[in-house]
Design a protein around this motif. Sequence first.
Motif, mmCIF file in Angstrom:
data_model
loop_
_atom_site.group_PDB
_atom_site.id
_atom_site.type_symbol
_atom_site.label_atom_id
_atom_site.label_comp_id
_atom_site.label_asym_id
_atom_site.label_seq_id
_atom_site.Cartn_x
_atom_site.Cartn_y
_atom_site.Cartn_z
ATOM 1 N N HIS A 15 1.321 -2.527 9.214
ATOM 2 C CA HIS A 15 2.523 -2.719 10.031
ATOM 3 C C HIS A 15 3.067 -1.408 10.590
ATOM 4 C CE1 HIS A 15 3.193 -7.044 9.698
ATOM 5 N NE2 HIS A 15 2.652 -6.941 8.505
ATOM 6 N N VAL A 16 2.752 -0.296 9.944
ATOM 7 C CA VAL A 16 3.101 1.008 10.527
ATOM 8 C C VAL A 16 2.320 1.214 11.818
ATOM 9 C CG1 VAL A 16 2.811 3.502 10.258
ATOM 10 C CG2 VAL A 16 3.856 2.182 8.427
ATOM 11 N N VAL A 17 1.036 0.871 11.780
ATOM 12 C CA VAL A 17 0.186 0.985 12.968
ATOM 13 C C VAL A 17 0.639 -0.006 14.039
ATOM 14 C CG1 VAL A 17 -2.153 0.672 13.876
ATOM 15 C CG2 VAL A 17 -1.803 1.843 11.688
ATOM 16 N N LYS A 18 0.977 -1.223 13.616
ATOM 17 C CA LYS A 18 1.323 -2.294 14.554
ATOM 18 C C LYS A 18 2.702 -2.110 15.183
ATOM 19 C CE LYS A 18 1.583 -7.350 14.837
ATOM 20 N NZ LYS A 18 1.476 -8.618 14.068
ATOM 21 N N SER A 19 3.713 -1.778 14.346
ATOM 22 C CA SER A 19 5.090 -1.715 14.847
ATOM 23 C C SER A 19 5.648 -0.299 14.958
ATOM 24 C CB SER A 19 6.007 -2.547 13.943
ATOM 25 O OG SER A 19 5.997 -2.045 12.622
ATOM 26 N N LYS A 20 4.833 0.696 14.545
ATOM 27 C CA LYS A 20 5.232 2.113 14.626
ATOM 28 C C LYS A 20 6.434 2.453 13.745
ATOM 29 C CE LYS A 20 2.116 2.456 17.861
ATOM 30 N NZ LYS A 20 0.778 2.978 17.521
ATOM 31 N N LYS A 21 6.656 1.671 12.697
ATOM 32 C CA LYS A 21 7.735 2.004 11.762
ATOM 33 C C LYS A 21 7.414 1.435 10.379
ATOM 34 C CE LYS A 21 10.746 -1.979 12.727
ATOM 35 N NZ LYS A 21 12.116 -2.403 13.057
ATOM 36 N N PHE A 22 8.045 2.044 9.368
ATOM 37 C CA PHE A 22 7.800 1.609 7.995
ATOM 38 C C PHE A 22 8.578 0.331 7.707
ATOM 39 C CE2 PHE A 22 9.352 1.356 3.630
ATOM 40 C CZ PHE A 22 8.159 1.388 2.924
ATOM 41 N N ILE A 23 7.861 -0.672 7.173
ATOM 42 C CA ILE A 23 8.485 -1.918 6.748
ATOM 43 C C ILE A 23 7.902 -2.291 5.391
ATOM 44 C CG2 ILE A 23 8.830 -4.374 7.230
ATOM 45 C CD1 ILE A 23 8.466 -3.791 10.183
ATOM 46 N N ASN A 24 8.783 -2.511 4.422
ATOM 47 C CA ASN A 24 8.317 -2.976 3.113
ATOM 48 C C ASN A 24 7.966 -4.450 3.236
ATOM 49 O OD1 ASN A 24 7.821 -3.699 0.492
ATOM 50 N ND2 ASN A 24 9.819 -3.125 -0.295
ATOM 51 N N ARG A 25 6.690 -4.730 3.410
ATOM 52 C CA ARG A 25 6.253 -6.090 3.682
ATOM 53 C C ARG A 25 6.045 -6.920 2.418
ATOM 54 N NH1 ARG A 25 6.012 -9.648 7.593
ATOM 55 N NH2 ARG A 25 3.949 -10.297 6.933
ATOM 56 N N GLY A 26 6.306 -6.356 1.268
ATOM 57 C CA GLY A 26 6.099 -7.098 0.037
ATOM 58 C C GLY A 26 7.148 -8.170 -0.178
ATOM 59 N N PHE A 27 6.775 -9.206 -0.909
ATOM 60 C CA PHE A 27 7.714 -10.250 -1.307
ATOM 61 C C PHE A 27 8.767 -9.653 -2.244
ATOM 62 C CE2 PHE A 27 8.798 -13.442 -4.577
ATOM 63 C CZ PHE A 27 9.434 -14.378 -3.790
#
Length: 260
Positions: A15-27
């Motif tokens: 998601h860093v590559v996809k959206s260019k920002k850090f997102i904690n994608r964990g549940f």
Amino acid sequence: MIYAFLGWCLEVSYHVVKSKKFINRGFLNGPVCPIYGVGMVILIFFLTPLSNNFLLLFIGSVLLTSMLEFITGFVLEKIFHDKWWNYSQEPFNIKGYICLTFSIAWGLGAILILNIVHPMITVLVSFLQNKIGLLLLILVSGCFIADFIITVSGILEIKKKLKILEEIAENLQSYSEDVGEYIYKGMTLAIKTKENIKTKLDEQKLEIEDNFNDSKQKIEELKMKYESIKKEKSFVHKRLEEAFPNIKKKLDKIDHHKND
């Protein structure tokens, strides 16, 4: 636990590559994605004997990971009434829970992991077959359980809040319809007054005005309550909204209903 952490790293990197920002994608709030941990344990248990047969390993990985992802997505939606991920826009998807693209990616990933990554992790784990390793496992498991309880409590709080906002939005719509009806009645009375029809128009007019003002006051109170509840967001709520856009979309849908 190791694969849950590595899976989290993979999700975040993607998601860093996809959206260019850090997102904690964990549940969960911590740096773990349990579905990856569970998935890899299943693959290691069932497919290790096939690690030298790339074709069977690939097919088995695709089937097992797809089943796990489908079941997990289905169960999460039934429990929380929300899709935590949605592949509906992807070709060859099944109810948005799984899609061909990612199933193939999991199959190829399993070949790489079981033949290259897992032997190294096995060596690492072999060094932890002692009291220190047991203590570390207990500590990590305790953090995992605490995180799970906090996250689930946060999700239930979000569900409760969304339900309250939906009820407020419905009440706002009801009062708005009442206001429209009172305006119509007021205009009708004005026309009758102009035509000098002898009725108790003054009393009716006063009653309509009182009802109109009362409904307007209730609308303003509900709007203030709505905005107040909407602004109150816990850390878990903010993180999950960012990680799983469907939660934000549900709130936007309620907003739209309120504005209507």
